[in-house]
Design an enzyme around this catalytic site. Sequence first.
Site, PDB file in Angstrom:
ATOM      1  N   TYR A 117      -0.474   2.683   0.069  1.00  0.00           N
ATOM      2  CA  TYR A 117      -0.235   3.561  -1.179  1.00  0.00           C
ATOM      3  C   TYR A 117      -0.821   4.608  -1.648  1.00  0.00           C
ATOM      4  O   TYR A 117      -2.265   4.002  -1.462  1.00  0.00           O
ATOM      5  CB  TYR A 117       0.415   2.535  -2.310  1.00  0.00           C
ATOM      6  CG  TYR A 117       0.637   3.109  -3.584  1.00  0.00           C
ATOM      7  CD1 TYR A 117       1.915   3.493  -3.981  1.00  0.00           C
ATOM      8  CD2 TYR A 117      -0.336   3.538  -4.516  1.00  0.00           C
ATOM      9  CE1 TYR A 117       2.184   3.994  -5.246  1.00  0.00           C
ATOM     10  CE2 TYR A 117      -0.091   4.344  -5.638  1.00  0.00           C
ATOM     11  CZ  TYR A 117       1.287   4.550  -5.907  1.00  0.00           C
ATOM     12  OH  TYR A 117       1.417   5.165  -7.045  1.00  0.00           O
ATOM     13  N   GLU A 205       3.352  10.857  -5.546  1.00  0.00           N
ATOM     14  CA  GLU A 205       3.429   9.445  -5.091  1.00  0.00           C
ATOM     15  C   GLU A 205       3.617   9.404  -3.588  1.00  0.00           C
ATOM     16  O   GLU A 205       4.843   9.891  -3.256  1.00  0.00           O
ATOM     17  CB  GLU A 205       3.935   8.527  -5.962  1.00  0.00           C
ATOM     18  CG  GLU A 205       4.073   6.947  -5.371  1.00  0.00           C
ATOM     19  CD  GLU A 205       5.032   6.220  -6.364  1.00  0.00           C
ATOM     20  OE1 GLU A 205       4.308   5.342  -7.176  1.00  0.00           O
ATOM     21  OE2 GLU A 205       6.196   6.113  -6.244  1.00  0.00           O
TER      22      GLU A 205
END
Length: 396
Positions: A117, A205
Amino acid sequence: MKIHEYQAKQVLQEAGVAVLANRVATTPEEAAAAFQELGGAVAVVKAQIHAGGRGKGTIADDPEQHGVQLVKSAEEAAEVAGRLLGKTLVTVQTGPEGKTVNQVLVEAGCEIARELYLGIVLDRAAAMPVLMVSSEGGVEIEEVAAKTPEKIFKEHFHPAIGLQSYQARKLCAKLGITGKSVRSADAFMRGLCRVFVDCDCSMAEINPMVVTKGGELVALDAKITFDDNALFRHKDIEAYRDLTEEEPSEVRAGEAGLSYVKLDGNIGCLVNGAGLAMSTMDIIKLHGGEPANFLDVGGGANAQQVTEAFRIILSDDHVKAVLVNIFGGIMRCTTIAQALVEAYKTVGFSIPLVVRLEGTEVAEGKKIIAESDVDIITADDLTDAARKVVASIQTN
């Protein structure tokens, strides 16, 4: 402003951040052609909507169909695209009403060694952007933060300098990225940080960011939002705006110069000033009501804007009463009172309207309302206004 995944990947690719080859399709035939153009044995067909959780999301009338599917032929790509396009995809972020899929992204497959991530937001306490990484790629970061916060690593960076290589190497060490992957990670992280600053992003993101079996880091997904106040500097990015993904009443308000957000309550709010609008919603809830919207008309609203604001509020069938809370500073209460009376007559109210005025020329403003022939309930202060608007619903 939000954009689609395929648009975010265009922004990243132009900045030198690694993404997989992909094509956008709006018909099953285009999806089949895209698969052939990509030239691989497998590809992924992804529904494009402004919401996360698409992989677990399902089509409203066909729960077996998910928003992200692996395909192994042009025919299968066309078949999957046909089951997604024009349908309503429901995810954890769309709510039960879902969003309509108007295009799909057909993306080349890759051999994945690890999923990570990576995200960037503004840390207001530190007054700097912060890069966050985690070994828990593919999992919602909120879940990681709640259950295993020790798996999230952070590095702040100055927007004028950007992320430095030593910071990228520190994060690599914490993630267990070694060998030639470190160089790829350095380029990827620093590139994304440049995009965040140069494009005036509010959030960027990548989840997941994958390490391929060849050791390269690639964005498997991409979600970017931009600061609306900075879009005048980025006409190319503003062109990515997809109005079909936005709440129609919010688009209409924006065109009128109003700041409006639709909520789920039944008491409409018209306020001047963002802070006062937030306080108004809080006090409505304190007295047992539910605000139907956030609406800031600003410090220089005129009769036309107030009229349009009322029309937008009343277009919501759930609204059963309206509270107007105005503090006359730059704008006099007399001006607001005249605008309210004119707007009331123009729009035509069939539900209770409660008005609280305070500030410059407040006595004269209240007199204008009192001497008009409109059915407006006046309030002495904000608490009185909240009580009256909640009571007006309960008695009707």
